[in-house]
Write a protein that holds these residues in place. Structure first.
Motif, PDB file in Angstrom:
ATOM      1  N   SER A   6       0.864  -1.174   0.000  1.00 38.04           N
ATOM      2  CA  SER A   6       0.000   0.000   0.000  1.00 38.04           C
ATOM      3  C   SER A   6       0.901   1.225   0.000  1.00 38.04           C
ATOM      4  CB  SER A   6      -0.917   0.005   1.229  1.00 38.04           C
ATOM      5  OG  SER A   6      -1.671   1.194   1.277  1.00 38.04           O
ATOM      6  N   GLY A   7       0.975   1.896  -1.148  1.00 41.34           N
ATOM      7  CA  GLY A   7       1.832   3.069  -1.253  1.00 41.34           C
ATOM      8  C   GLY A   7       3.285   2.742  -0.960  1.00 41.34           C
ATOM      9  N   ARG A   8       3.856   3.407   0.042  1.00 44.35           N
ATOM     10  CA  ARG A   8       5.266   3.192   0.398  1.00 44.35           C
ATOM     11  C   ARG A   8       5.459   2.010   1.362  1.00 44.35           C
ATOM     12  NH1 ARG A   8       7.053   6.709   3.534  1.00 44.35           N
ATOM     13  NH2 ARG A   8       5.149   7.850   4.006  1.00 44.35           N
ATOM     14  N   LEU A   9       4.386   1.343   1.702  1.00 45.14           N
ATOM     15  CA  LEU A   9       4.454   0.233   2.648  1.00 45.14           C
ATOM     16  C   LEU A   9       4.347  -1.098   1.919  1.00 45.14           C
ATOM     17  CD1 LEU A   9       1.979   1.525   5.396  1.00 45.14           C
ATOM     18  CD2 LEU A   9       4.426   1.935   5.211  1.00 45.14           C
ATOM     19  N   ASN A  10       5.169  -2.034   2.376  1.00 40.86           N
ATOM     20  CA  ASN A  10       5.094  -3.399   1.853  1.00 40.86           C
ATOM     21  C   ASN A  10       5.255  -4.347   3.025  1.00 40.86           C
ATOM     22  OD1 ASN A  10       6.775  -5.980   1.008  1.00 40.86           O
ATOM     23  ND2 ASN A  10       5.570  -5.356  -0.771  1.00 40.86           N
ATOM     24  N   ALA A  11       4.303  -5.253   3.183  1.00 42.14           N
ATOM     25  CA  ALA A  11       4.379  -6.235   4.256  1.00 42.14           C
ATOM     26  C   ALA A  11       4.523  -7.623   3.651  1.00 42.14           C
ATOM     27  CB  ALA A  11       3.142  -6.173   5.134  1.00 42.14           C
ATOM     28  N   SER A  12       5.422  -8.407   4.220  1.00 41.92           N
ATOM     29  CA  SER A  12       5.609  -9.780   3.761  1.00 41.92           C
ATOM     30  C   SER A  12       5.255 -10.747   4.880  1.00 41.92           C
ATOM     31  CB  SER A  12       7.056  -9.997   3.330  1.00 41.92           C
ATOM     32  OG  SER A  12       7.906  -9.939   4.457  1.00 41.92           O
ATOM     33  N   LEU A  13       4.941 -11.965   4.475  1.00 42.56           N
ATOM     34  CA  LEU A  13       4.592 -13.002   5.450  1.00 42.56           C
ATOM     35  C   LEU A  13       5.255 -14.317   5.045  1.00 42.56           C
ATOM     36  CD1 LEU A  13       2.905 -14.117   7.846  1.00 42.56           C
ATOM     37  CD2 LEU A  13       1.052 -14.526   6.196  1.00 42.56           C
ATOM     38  N   ASP A  14       6.003 -14.894   5.991  1.00 35.23           N
ATOM     39  CA  ASP A  14       6.545 -16.237   5.836  1.00 35.23           C
ATOM     40  C   ASP A  14       5.965 -17.062   6.971  1.00 35.23           C
ATOM     41  OD1 ASP A  14       9.881 -17.657   5.369  1.00 35.23           O
ATOM     42  OD2 ASP A  14       7.959 -18.585   5.736  1.00 35.23           O
ATOM     43  N   LYS A  15       4.844 -17.697   6.682  1.00 37.99           N
ATOM     44  CA  LYS A  15       4.104 -18.382   7.731  1.00 37.99           C
ATOM     45  C   LYS A  15       4.904 -19.545   8.322  1.00 37.99           C
ATOM     46  CE  LYS A  15       0.404 -20.801   6.860  1.00 37.99           C
ATOM     47  NZ  LYS A  15      -0.963 -21.304   6.591  1.00 37.99           N
ATOM     48  N   SER A  16       5.604 -20.268   7.487  1.00 37.55           N
ATOM     49  CA  SER A  16       6.309 -21.461   7.961  1.00 37.55           C
ATOM     50  C   SER A  16       7.399 -21.127   8.966  1.00 37.55           C
ATOM     51  CB  SER A  16       6.893 -22.240   6.785  1.00 37.55           C
ATOM     52  OG  SER A  16       7.821 -21.437   6.082  1.00 37.55           O
ATOM     53  N   SER A  17       8.027 -19.965   8.785  1.00 35.76           N
ATOM     54  CA  SER A  17       9.076 -19.570   9.728  1.00 35.76           C
ATOM     55  C   SER A  17       8.559 -18.653  10.820  1.00 35.76           C
ATOM     56  CB  SER A  17      10.234 -18.894   8.993  1.00 35.76           C
ATOM     57  OG  SER A  17       9.817 -17.650   8.462  1.00 35.76           O
ATOM     58  N   GLY A  18       7.289 -18.295  10.763  1.00 35.76           N
ATOM     59  CA  GLY A  18       6.697 -17.445  11.793  1.00 35.76           C
ATOM     60  C   GLY A  18       7.202 -16.019  11.771  1.00 35.76           C
ATOM     61  N   ARG A  19       7.331 -15.438  10.558  1.00 31.99           N
ATOM     62  CA  ARG A  19       7.880 -14.094  10.464  1.00 31.99           C
ATOM     63  C   ARG A  19       7.083 -13.231   9.492  1.00 31.99           C
ATOM     64  NH1 ARG A  19      13.220 -14.024  12.485  1.00 31.99           N
ATOM     65  NH2 ARG A  19      14.095 -16.117  12.737  1.00 31.99           N
ATOM     66  N   SER A  20       7.048 -11.944   9.840  1.00 32.52           N
ATOM     67  CA  SER A  20       6.522 -10.940   8.933  1.00 32.52           C
ATOM     68  C   SER A  20       7.409  -9.708   9.030  1.00 32.52           C
ATOM     69  CB  SER A  20       5.077 -10.577   9.291  1.00 32.52           C
ATOM     70  OG  SER A  20       4.592  -9.533   8.461  1.00 32.52           O
ATOM     71  N   THR A  21       7.526  -8.991   7.918  1.00 36.63           N
ATOM     72  CA  THR A  21       8.262  -7.739   7.936  1.00 36.63           C
ATOM     73  C   THR A  21       7.399  -6.645   7.337  1.00 36.63           C
ATOM     74  OG1 THR A  21       9.272  -8.118   5.779  1.00 36.63           O
ATOM     75  CG2 THR A  21      10.503  -8.873   7.692  1.00 36.63           C
ATOM     76  N   LEU A  22       7.572  -5.439   7.846  1.00 35.65           N
ATOM     77  CA  LEU A  22       6.943  -4.249   7.285  1.00 35.65           C
ATOM     78  C   LEU A  22       8.066  -3.367   6.770  1.00 35.65           C
ATOM     79  CD1 LEU A  22       4.370  -2.552   6.770  1.00 35.65           C
ATOM     80  CD2 LEU A  22       4.817  -1.436   8.971  1.00 35.65           C
ATOM     81  N   TYR A  23       8.051  -3.135   5.467  1.00 36.72           N
ATOM     82  CA  TYR A  23       9.058  -2.323   4.802  1.00 36.72           C
ATOM     83  C   TYR A  23       8.442  -0.949   4.516  1.00 36.72           C
ATOM     84  CZ  TYR A  23      12.216  -0.817   1.020  1.00 36.72           C
ATOM     85  OH  TYR A  23      13.082  -0.116   0.224  1.00 36.72           O
ATOM     86  N   ILE A  24       9.146   0.104   4.963  1.00 40.01           N
ATOM     87  CA  ILE A  24       8.699   1.471   4.697  1.00 40.01           C
ATOM     88  C   ILE A  24       9.748   2.129   3.813  1.00 40.01           C
ATOM     89  CG2 ILE A  24       8.035   3.703   5.674  1.00 40.01           C
ATOM     90  CD1 ILE A  24       7.308   2.276   8.264  1.00 40.01           C
ATOM     91  N   ALA A  25       9.335   2.540   2.632  1.00 36.64           N
ATOM     92  CA  ALA A  25      10.265   3.172   1.692  1.00 36.64           C
ATOM     93  C   ALA A  25      10.265   4.686   1.883  1.00 36.64           C
ATOM     94  CB  ALA A  25       9.875   2.831   0.269  1.00 36.64           C
TER      95      ALA A  25
END
Lengths: 112, 111
Positions: free
Chosen positions: B59-78
Motif C-alpha cells: 500500500s503506497g510506500r508500505l510493503n508487508a511480507s509473510l513467511d508463515k512457515s518460519s513465523g515471520r513478517s516484515t513491514l518495509y517502509i520506503a
C-alpha cells in the motif's frame, strides 16, 4: 464514511464509581471487541461478541462487564474502577469475510 | 498460546531512509496477520492485512511480507518521512476472530 465511534474520548471517574464507555459502528460488522491498552503495552483483549454471543477472556476481571443491545452498539461497564484500571479502552469490529479488524479512536480513562 | 514479538522496540532514522520492522510469532497456524499504526494517545489504524495464503501486500510506500512457515513478517517502509513517526503494531489472528498483538516498534523519523 463507515466507521467505529467511541464516546467519550476522555473519561475521568472516581475510585469505585461505576463508569460506562460506549462504542458504535456503521460498518454492520457482526463481531465487536473491547481491548484495554496500558501505557507502552500491547492491547489486551477483554471480551468480544460474535453477534449476540458473548466471549469473555479467561483473565478478564469480573469488574468488567459488557452489553451489546444491537448490532451497532456495544458498552463496556466497569463496576468499581480501581487505579489500575486507568488505561486506553479500544473498541474494534471485524469483517465476517476477511476478519480484518477496524478500531475506534479509543477512550482514555483516568481514575482519581 | 500464540506469542508475538517485535524487533526493534524503538527505531530512529533520518528522513528518506528505507527501513524494515520485524515481527515473529510462535504458532504458524494463523488465519491472517495485520499491521497497525498508532499515534500517541490515539486508536489503531489498520495499514495492511495479509491472509495466510498470501506472501505480501503493498500500500503506497508500505510493503508487508509473510513467511508463515518460519513465523515471520516484515513491514518495509520506503523513503521514510517525519509523518511516519508512530508506533507500529503487528497482530496475528490465530482463528476465532481474536488478535494477539506484539508490543510494537516505536519509530521516529527526523527531518
Amino acid at each position: 464514511d463507515a466507521m467505529v465511534i467511541q464516546n467519550p474520548r476522555y473519561q475521568v471517574t472516581q475510585f469505585g464509581k461505576p463508569v460506562t464507555l460506549s462504542c458504535s459502528q456503521t460498518l454492520n460488522h457482526n463481531v465487536m471487541y473491547w481491548y484495554q491498552q496500558k501505557s507502552s503495552q500491547a492491547p489486551k483483549l477483554l471480551f468480544h461478541y460474535y453477534d449476540k454471543d458473548f466471549n469473555n477472556e479467561a483473565d478478564t476481571p469480573d469488574n468488567f462487564q459488557s452489553r451489546r443491545p444491537n448490532t451497532s452498539f456495544c458498552f463496556l461497564d466497569i463496576r468499581s474502577p480501581g487505579l489500575g484500571d486507568a488505561a486506553m479502552y479500544l473498541c474494534a469490529t471485524s469483517s465476517p469475510l476477511s476478519y480484518e479488524q477496524y478500531f475506534g479512536p479509543g477512550t482514555r480513562l483516568t481514575v482519581t | 498460546k500464540q506469542e508475538v514479538t517485535q524487533i526493534p522496540a524503538a527505531l530512529s532514522v533520518p528522513e528518506g531512509e528505507n527501513l524494515v520492522l520485524n515481527c515473529s510469532f510462535t504458532d504458524s497456524a494463523i488465519y491472517n496477520l495485520q499491521w497497525f499504526r498508532q499515534d500517541p494517545g490515539k486508536g489503531l489504524t489498520s495499514l495492511l492485512l495479509i491472509q495466510s495464503s498470501q506472501r505480501e501486500q503493498t500500500s503506497g510506500r508500505l510493503n508487508a511480507s509473510l513467511d508463515k512457515s518460519s513465523g515471520r513478517s516484515t513491514l518495509y517502509i520506503a523513503a521514510s518521512q517525519p509523518g511516519d513517526s508512530a508506533t507500529y503494531l503487528c497482530a496475528v489472528n490465530s482463528g476465532y476472530s481474536t488478535l494477539t498483538f506484539g508490543k510494537g516498534t516505536m519509530l521516529l523519523v527526523s527531518p
